[in-house]
Design an enzyme around this catalytic site. Structure first.
Site, mmCIF file in Angstrom:
data_model
loop_
_atom_site.group_PDB
_atom_site.id
_atom_site.type_symbol
_atom_site.label_atom_id
_atom_site.label_comp_id
_atom_site.label_asym_id
_atom_site.label_seq_id
_atom_site.Cartn_x
_atom_site.Cartn_y
_atom_site.Cartn_z
ATOM 1 N N ARG A 161 30.101 39.135 38.504
ATOM 2 C CA ARG A 161 28.708 39.408 38.820
ATOM 3 C C ARG A 161 27.906 38.174 38.448
ATOM 4 O O ARG A 161 28.289 37.404 37.563
ATOM 5 C CB ARG A 161 28.197 40.614 38.035
ATOM 6 C CG ARG A 161 28.966 41.909 38.285
ATOM 7 C CD ARG A 161 28.456 43.012 37.378
ATOM 8 N NE ARG A 161 29.129 44.289 37.612
ATOM 9 C CZ ARG A 161 30.211 44.695 36.950
ATOM 10 N NH1 ARG A 161 30.751 43.904 36.012
ATOM 11 N NH2 ARG A 161 30.770 45.859 37.219
ATOM 12 N N LYS A 210 29.140 45.368 32.493
ATOM 13 C CA LYS A 210 28.195 46.425 32.143
ATOM 14 C C LYS A 210 28.625 47.091 30.843
ATOM 15 O O LYS A 210 29.810 47.331 30.622
ATOM 16 C CB LYS A 210 28.119 47.450 33.277
ATOM 17 C CG LYS A 210 27.543 46.866 34.570
ATOM 18 C CD LYS A 210 27.473 47.901 35.667
ATOM 19 C CE LYS A 210 26.871 47.316 36.939
ATOM 20 N NZ LYS A 210 26.802 48.304 38.039
ATOM 21 N N HIS A 212 26.086 38.480 44.955
ATOM 22 C CA HIS A 212 27.007 39.612 45.068
ATOM 23 C C HIS A 212 27.873 39.523 46.324
ATOM 24 O O HIS A 212 28.933 40.141 46.391
ATOM 25 C CB HIS A 212 26.224 40.925 45.051
ATOM 26 C CG HIS A 212 26.734 41.899 44.036
ATOM 27 N ND1 HIS A 212 26.788 41.614 42.690
ATOM 28 C CD2 HIS A 212 27.240 43.145 44.164
ATOM 29 C CE1 HIS A 212 27.288 42.650 42.038
ATOM 30 N NE2 HIS A 212 27.583 43.591 42.912
ATOM 31 N N ARG A 222 31.150 38.217 45.350
ATOM 32 C CA ARG A 222 31.936 39.234 44.635
ATOM 33 C C ARG A 222 32.572 40.204 45.635
ATOM 34 O O ARG A 222 33.754 40.552 45.516
ATOM 35 C CB ARG A 222 31.032 39.977 43.655
ATOM 36 C CG ARG A 222 31.707 41.109 42.875
ATOM 37 C CD ARG A 222 30.742 41.599 41.788
ATOM 38 N NE ARG A 222 31.080 42.906 41.256
ATOM 39 C CZ ARG A 222 31.940 43.102 40.247
ATOM 40 N NH1 ARG A 222 32.552 42.070 39.697
ATOM 41 N NH2 ARG A 222 32.175 44.317 39.806
ATOM 42 N N HIS A 256 35.564 47.437 37.167
ATOM 43 C CA HIS A 256 35.075 48.763 37.518
ATOM 44 C C HIS A 256 35.641 49.802 36.556
ATOM 45 O O HIS A 256 36.847 49.790 36.257
ATOM 46 C CB HIS A 256 35.485 49.146 38.945
ATOM 47 C CG HIS A 256 34.704 48.425 39.990
ATOM 48 N ND1 HIS A 256 35.152 48.273 41.291
ATOM 49 C CD2 HIS A 256 33.493 47.811 39.943
ATOM 50 C CE1 HIS A 256 34.254 47.606 41.979
ATOM 51 N NE2 HIS A 256 33.245 47.316 41.198
ATOM 52 N N TYR A 286 35.959 49.243 48.855
ATOM 53 C CA TYR A 286 36.376 48.029 49.548
ATOM 54 C C TYR A 286 37.529 48.290 50.508
ATOM 55 O O TYR A 286 37.701 47.547 51.485
ATOM 56 C CB TYR A 286 36.774 46.951 48.537
ATOM 57 C CG TYR A 286 35.609 46.460 47.714
ATOM 58 C CD1 TYR A 286 34.741 45.492 48.212
ATOM 59 C CD2 TYR A 286 35.368 46.964 46.445
ATOM 60 C CE1 TYR A 286 33.663 45.045 47.470
ATOM 61 C CE2 TYR A 286 34.295 46.519 45.687
ATOM 62 C CZ TYR A 286 33.445 45.566 46.206
ATOM 63 O OH TYR A 286 32.378 45.128 45.472
#
Length: 338
Positions: free
Chosen positions: A164, A211, A283, A286, A309, A318
């Site tokens: 990110r 995150k 992004h 990414r 993730h 994806y």
């Protein structure tokens, strides 16, 4: 002189709505922009209730809130149908209104508590082709200036690691191991690593903090490693001399850490030079990283780990992109596809 007719007294719904908006402004410190948006959504909701003979919050049942949500999605003579995201936003105002009334004891139950917002349509991630990525990366290198070395290294890291943009600009020097002997005074990690015969690193990695400050280690390929070394040795010292000794990998021209906005501008400028149409963002690289890995046969669980993730379900979005690509190729290439 004719007497003016006095304005009708506000009904219970209007008084309740005013009380909630006052609460948001005084107790919650909501901005005027937020208050206007909530007031607009509430006005439409109250008009809907009055049109069905309801003038007091105590008369509102759960079915009426659900009907209002359906009404938002279908529209009427005065309003166009709302998209799922816009209807969900309006429902936030309605739910906040009823939750406030229940908390204040003005009503016995919250009729909106169990009304779920509509699910927005799933948006497939935007990815660009490998050829477009190569054009973008080449366009980031204009000359041999410190800025161009930084820009190329940043884009190579974004595409080469799937980071990110916040993770990339948050990189510190200690978060990298380029797998080669290097001079730490130039900003490179000094831990020696193995190299193969053509001097490509075998264990170059970066440590990314995603995150929730969740840490993961991601490998870097030769192109990203070479670009990083060029920046660290020939570009970063020039910018670092103007700053206060920040450990950040990517610096601005004043020697401070590169910002998200600056990273966005770097990609936009490269995209214009590469003559790539459409909206490109950090992004985008990414998304392209994940899509190209899956196109190349990578296991979705491996891609999940590389992207950081928490759930494989997020990564599986994806696979929809690659499946769509396969269908397009099939439709164009197979003689009996249509």
């Amino acid at each position: 002189m004719a007497q003016q007719t006095p304005a009708p007294a506000p009904d219970a719904l209007s008084r309740a709505a005013r009380g909630w908006l006052d609460h948001l402004r005084v107790e919650r410190g909501a901005s005027e922009h937020t208050l206007r948006a909530y007031r607009r959504d509430l006005d439409r909701y109250l008009a809907f209730l009055r049109g069905r003979g309801i003038t007091a919050p105590t008369d509102v049942a759960e079915g009426m809130v659900s009907d209002f949500l359906a009404h938002l999605r279908t529209g009427d003579d005065e309003h166009q149908p709302l998209a799922a995201s816009s209807a969900a936003r309006a429902l936030v105002a309605v739910r906040g209104f009823h939750k406030f009334l229940a908390a204040e004891g003005d009503v016995a139950d919250d009729p909106a508590q169990q009304v779920a917002p509509p699910t927005p349509a799933r948006r497939l991630p935007k990815a660009i082709s490998i050829e477009a990525v190569e054009r973008l990366l080449d366009a980031a290198s204009v000359g041999d200036t410190p800025a161009s070395l930084r820009d190329r290294a940043l884009l190579e890291v974004l595409y080469g690691s799937g980071a990110r943009v916040s993770e990339a600009i948050g990189l510190d020097l200690d978060d990298m191991d380029l797998g080669r002997d290097a001079d730490p005074s130039n900003g490179s990690n000094s831990r020696a690593g193995a190299s193969n015969g053509d001097d490509a690193p075998e264990d170059a990695v970066v440590r990314l903090f995603g995150k929730g400050n969740k840490e993961r280690i991601v490998p870097l390929g030769r192109y990203a490693t070479d670009a990083l070394e060029a920046w660290l040795v020939r570009g970063r010292p020039t910018f670092a001399a103007k700053g206060k000794g920040t450990p950040a990998v990517f610096l601005n021209q004043r020697g401070g850490r590169l910002s998200r906005q600056s990273a966005w501008n770097i990609i936009q400028a490269a995209a214009e030079r590469a003559d790539l149409s459409g909206h490109l963002s950090p992004h985008t690289l990414r998304h392209s990283f994940a899509t190209h890995l899956l196109d190349g046969g990578a296991d979705v669980r491996v891609v999940q780990e590389l992207l950081g993730h928490a759930s494989v379900a997020t990564t599986q979005i994806y696979t929809l992109v690659t499946a769509r690509h396969l269908r397009e190729v099939y439709a164009q290439a197979h003689p009996r596809a249509r």
